[in-house]
Structure formats: structure tokens, C-alpha cells
Design a protein around this motif. Structure first.
Motif, mmCIF file in Angstrom:
data_model
loop_
_atom_site.group_PDB
_atom_site.id
_atom_site.type_symbol
_atom_site.label_atom_id
_atom_site.label_comp_id
_atom_site.label_asym_id
_atom_site.label_seq_id
_atom_site.Cartn_x
_atom_site.Cartn_y
_atom_site.Cartn_z
ATOM 1 N N ASN A 1 74.837 110.171 -33.828
ATOM 2 C CA ASN A 1 75.969 111.100 -33.806
ATOM 3 C C ASN A 1 76.758 110.988 -32.502
ATOM 4 O O ASN A 1 77.993 110.962 -32.512
ATOM 5 N N LEU A 2 76.045 110.930 -31.394
ATOM 6 C CA LEU A 2 76.712 110.837 -30.093
ATOM 7 C C LEU A 2 77.428 109.502 -29.926
ATOM 8 O O LEU A 2 78.554 109.449 -29.414
ATOM 9 N N PHE A 3 76.795 108.422 -30.357
ATOM 10 C CA PHE A 3 77.431 107.112 -30.257
ATOM 11 C C PHE A 3 78.677 107.032 -31.139
ATOM 12 O O PHE A 3 79.678 106.430 -30.761
ATOM 13 N N GLU A 4 78.627 107.657 -32.315
ATOM 14 C CA GLU A 4 79.800 107.657 -33.187
ATOM 15 C C GLU A 4 80.960 108.419 -32.551
ATOM 16 O O GLU A 4 82.107 107.998 -32.636
ATOM 17 N N LYS A 5 80.660 109.527 -31.896
ATOM 18 C CA LYS A 5 81.701 110.263 -31.171
ATOM 19 C C LYS A 5 82.232 109.427 -30.012
ATOM 20 O O LYS A 5 83.436 109.383 -29.763
ATOM 21 N N ALA A 6 81.334 108.770 -29.299
ATOM 22 C CA ALA A 6 81.750 107.922 -28.170
ATOM 23 C C ALA A 6 82.628 106.776 -28.658
ATOM 24 O O ALA A 6 83.588 106.397 -27.982
ATOM 25 N N LEU A 7 82.322 106.251 -29.832
ATOM 26 C CA LEU A 7 83.115 105.160 -30.392
ATOM 27 C C LEU A 7 84.548 105.608 -30.661
ATOM 28 O O LEU A 7 85.502 104.868 -30.383
#
Length: 70
Positions: free
Chosen positions: A31-37
Motif C-alpha cells: 500500500n505504501l509503495f503504491e502511494k509512493a509510486l
């Protein structure tokens, strides 16, 4: 061009994702990586790789629990 505030948010999301991955909280990491992306397309190769790793580990974790139940 990003402002310092945006850079901090971008770095924070990536760092939080890395911490979640290290703590074996794979869904949170994803979830965090998707937001960072979304916030940091310039780091897409790195972030997408982190997402792939997190998803693979989440699948392995799920398979492990299934095997333990049987």
C-alpha cells in the motif's frame, strides 16, 4: 519541479514502505509503495521492484500458513 515538502512526503512513503517490508508487514508495504509510486514516478523502477518483492513475499507467507494448517 517538486518542492521540499513534496520530496519529504515522497521519501517518507518510500521509507515507511521499506520499514513495513522489513517488519514483514507485506500488505502495508504494498500500500505504501503504491502511494509512493503515484507521488514519485521518477523512482518507478525502484518502487515497482519493491512492490513485486512485497507481493511475492506476501504470497509465500500465505502459502506457508496454508501448509502449516494442513
Amino acid at each position: 519541479m517538486s518542492t521540499n515538502k513534496n520530496i519529504s512526503k515522497e521519501v517518507l512513503l518510500l521509507a515507511q514502505g521499506n520499514l513495513a517490508l522489513r517488519d514483514r508487514n507485506y500488505q502495508l508495504a504494498i500500500n505504501l509503495f503504491e502511494k509512493a509510486l503515484l507521488e514519485t514516478p521518477s523512482l518507478s523502477k525502484i518502487i515497482e521492484r519493491n512492490i513485486q518483492i512485497s507481493k511475492r513475499l506476501l504470497r509465500l507467507k500465505s502459502l506457508f500458513f496454508i501448509l502449516v494448517l494442513y
